[in-house]
Design a protein around this motif. Structure first.
Motif, PDB file in Angstrom:
ATOM      1  N   GLU A   1      -6.227   7.996   1.160  1.00  0.00           N
ATOM      2  CA  GLU A   1      -7.262   7.594   2.108  1.00  0.00           C
ATOM      3  C   GLU A   1      -7.460   6.082   2.097  1.00  0.00           C
ATOM      4  OE1 GLU A   1     -12.001   8.463   3.133  1.00  0.00           O
ATOM      5  OE2 GLU A   1     -11.073   9.357   1.355  1.00  0.00           O
ATOM      6  N   GLU A   2      -7.478   5.483   0.898  1.00  0.00           N
ATOM      7  CA  GLU A   2      -7.641   4.027   0.794  1.00  0.00           C
ATOM      8  C   GLU A   2      -6.439   3.313   1.413  1.00  0.00           C
ATOM      9  OE1 GLU A   2     -10.306   3.453  -3.253  1.00  0.00           O
ATOM     10  OE2 GLU A   2      -8.183   3.999  -3.447  1.00  0.00           O
ATOM     11  N   LYS A   3      -5.270   3.863   1.186  1.00  0.00           N
ATOM     12  CA  LYS A   3      -4.058   3.294   1.782  1.00  0.00           C
ATOM     13  C   LYS A   3      -4.169   3.256   3.301  1.00  0.00           C
ATOM     14  CE  LYS A   3       0.307   4.869   3.444  1.00  0.00           C
ATOM     15  NZ  LYS A   3       1.345   5.919   3.461  1.00  0.00           N
ATOM     16  N   LEU A   4      -4.539   4.376   3.892  1.00  0.00           N
ATOM     17  CA  LEU A   4      -4.615   4.466   5.352  1.00  0.00           C
ATOM     18  C   LEU A   4      -5.713   3.572   5.922  1.00  0.00           C
ATOM     19  CD1 LEU A   4      -3.975   8.271   5.888  1.00  0.00           C
ATOM     20  CD2 LEU A   4      -2.437   6.377   6.460  1.00  0.00           C
TER      21      LEU A   4
ATOM     22  N   ALA B   1       0.816  -1.226   0.000  1.00  0.00           N
ATOM     23  CA  ALA B   1       0.000   0.000   0.000  1.00  0.00           C
ATOM     24  C   ALA B   1       0.841   1.265   0.000  1.00  0.00           C
ATOM     25  CB  ALA B   1      -0.969   0.007   1.187  1.00  0.00           C
ATOM     26  N   ARG B   2       1.954   1.226  -0.714  1.00  0.00           N
ATOM     27  CA  ARG B   2       2.777   2.440  -0.818  1.00  0.00           C
ATOM     28  C   ARG B   2       2.224   3.369  -1.894  1.00  0.00           C
ATOM     29  NH1 ARG B   2       7.057  -0.392   1.713  1.00  0.00           N
ATOM     30  NH2 ARG B   2       8.391   1.088   2.829  1.00  0.00           N
TER      31      ARG B   2
ATOM     32  N   GLU C   1       2.540   7.012   8.912  1.00  0.00           N
ATOM     33  CA  GLU C   1       3.017   8.394   8.792  1.00  0.00           C
ATOM     34  C   GLU C   1       3.749   8.670   7.485  1.00  0.00           C
ATOM     35  OE1 GLU C   1       5.349   9.087  12.271  1.00  0.00           O
ATOM     36  OE2 GLU C   1       3.610   9.030  13.626  1.00  0.00           O
ATOM     37  N   GLY C   2       3.964   7.651   6.679  1.00  0.00           N
ATOM     38  CA  GLY C   2       4.651   7.874   5.408  1.00  0.00           C
ATOM     39  C   GLY C   2       5.157   6.586   4.792  1.00  0.00           C
ATOM     40  N   ASP C   3       5.756   6.721   3.608  1.00  0.00           N
ATOM     41  CA  ASP C   3       6.222   5.561   2.861  1.00  0.00           C
ATOM     42  C   ASP C   3       7.740   5.524   2.694  1.00  0.00           C
ATOM     43  OD1 ASP C   3       3.596   4.755   2.508  1.00  0.00           O
ATOM     44  OD2 ASP C   3       3.384   5.796   0.603  1.00  0.00           O
ATOM     45  N   GLN C   4       8.397   6.664   2.771  1.00  0.00           N
ATOM     46  CA  GLN C   4       9.820   6.723   2.510  1.00  0.00           C
ATOM     47  C   GLN C   4      10.612   6.869   3.801  1.00  0.00           C
ATOM     48  OE1 GLN C   4      10.522   9.648  -0.606  1.00  0.00           O
ATOM     49  NE2 GLN C   4       9.897   8.139  -2.143  1.00  0.00           N
TER      50      GLN C   4
ATOM     51  N   LYS D   1      -4.771   0.715   8.603  1.00  0.00           N
ATOM     52  CA  LYS D   1      -5.456   0.721   9.902  1.00  0.00           C
ATOM     53  C   LYS D   1      -6.201  -0.596  10.121  1.00  0.00           C
ATOM     54  CE  LYS D   1      -5.862   5.750  10.255  1.00  0.00           C
ATOM     55  NZ  LYS D   1      -6.756   6.932  10.156  1.00  0.00           N
ATOM     56  N   ALA D   2      -6.740  -1.168   9.037  1.00  0.00           N
ATOM     57  CA  ALA D   2      -7.392  -2.480   9.149  1.00  0.00           C
ATOM     58  C   ALA D   2      -6.362  -3.547   9.509  1.00  0.00           C
ATOM     59  CB  ALA D   2      -8.095  -2.829   7.838  1.00  0.00           C
TER      60      ALA D   2
END
Length: 309
Positions: free
Chosen positions: A229-232, A217-218, A276-279, A236-237
């Protein structure tokens, strides 16, 4: 269960803890370990590896050489500046180092690479007549809801849909294998972390994915067809399902160790909080220190088992 999917029945060897020898589910062997550049016809496996009790595996050759240097010093088996030859020098696929009862092996990146290595590692241990072996994967991961630098001891590996299983396609059919890890071993490692008392450590589920970008989900891959939003929502799930970190090897690692009757664990440090982020933004020095944390924890565990704490 869906058509074409079967769940393997546990063998008697897998169900019983009485037999501490390596279990090999194959009667067709006359063995060359091609990707290790080793073979039963060219090497005396019991003489080379018969005393192995601990195997630590990790992604990169340099990290696993660093680990063997570290554990040699911790166990008082090596001198400062000593060099440890690569036992698999005849190939560039994997690297292997040994000191005393500890074997350190690189496995590359992702499920296919570690699966190949594990098949040959299990055969090596079997031909070496090793018994009561513990295998621990040490590595890095992305955390979920944890501060960077936290260490996760895996309770069970789950797939990208949060199921504790690994699906292997064999002869055109998907075979489902368990990805549970040794609960007692996880507790012993957690106790070691408390004794060290240097960094945050938790026991939790580890999500094993098929790639580094979309599968995790990056938002920063070459392809991304979903929103932040979909990523988060997805991450969270995952957190709600008990997932505390993400990597790409634990599922097949757990499955193969289960089938081989080997006590196993996964210990990974988190390099960032994916909520909080991907990188990864930490400095090189900070990342180096993070990557030493699983080594310290597992090193303490090995010393404790050998009565050297």
């Amino acid at each position: 269960m869906a058509p074409g999917i079967t769940a393997e029945k546990k063998t008697e060897d897998e169900q019983s803890s009485k037999d501490n020898l390596i279990h090999l589910s194959n009667a067709h062997l006359d063995d060359i370990l091609y990707h290790f550049a080793l073979g039963t016809g060219t090497h005396d496996f019991p003489a080379l590896f018969g005393d192995v009790k601990f195997v630590c595996v990790g992604g990169s050759p340099s990290r696993m050489k660093a680990f063997i240097t570290y554990i040699a010093e911790e166990l008082g088996l090596g001198s400062v500046g000593a060099d440890y030859p690569n036992i698999c020098a005849g190939t560039d696929r994997y690297a292997m180092y040994k000191v005393g009862p500890v074997l350190s092996v690189s496995h590359g990146m992702g499920i296919p690479s570690i699966a190949i290595m594990l098949h040959e590692l299990i055969k090596l241990l079997y031909h070496s007549k090793c018994s009561s072996v513990t295998i621990i994967r040490i590595g890095t991961s992305g955390g979920i809801g944890l501060e960077p630098g936290s260490v996760v001891i895996t309770s069970q590996s789950v797939d990208a849909t949060f199921k504790p299983e690994f699906g292997q396609v064999i002869l055109g059919k998907t075979v489902i294998r368990s990805t549970n890890l040794d609960d007692q071993l996880a507790k012993e490692l957690m106790q070691c972390s408390k004794e060290i008392n240097e960094f945050n450590t938790v026991i939790g589920n580890t999500m094993c994915t098929l790639d580094f970008y979309e599968g995790q989900a990056r938002l920063d891959g070459a392809i991304c067809l979903y929103t932040e939003e979909e990523k988060l929502q997805y991450l969270k799930a995952a957190y709600d399902a008990g997932v505390r970190n993400i990597e790409m090897e634990s599922s097949v690692f757990a499955a193969i160790c289960n089938l081989s009757g080997v006590r196993a664990a996964v210990v990974c440090v988190t390099l960032l909080n994916r909520l909080e982020g991907d990188q990864i933004s930490s400095s090189h020095d900070v990342l180096v220190e993070y990557q030493q944390r699983p080594q310290k924890l597992v090193g303490h565990f090995i010393k404790k088992c050998l009565g050297k704490v």
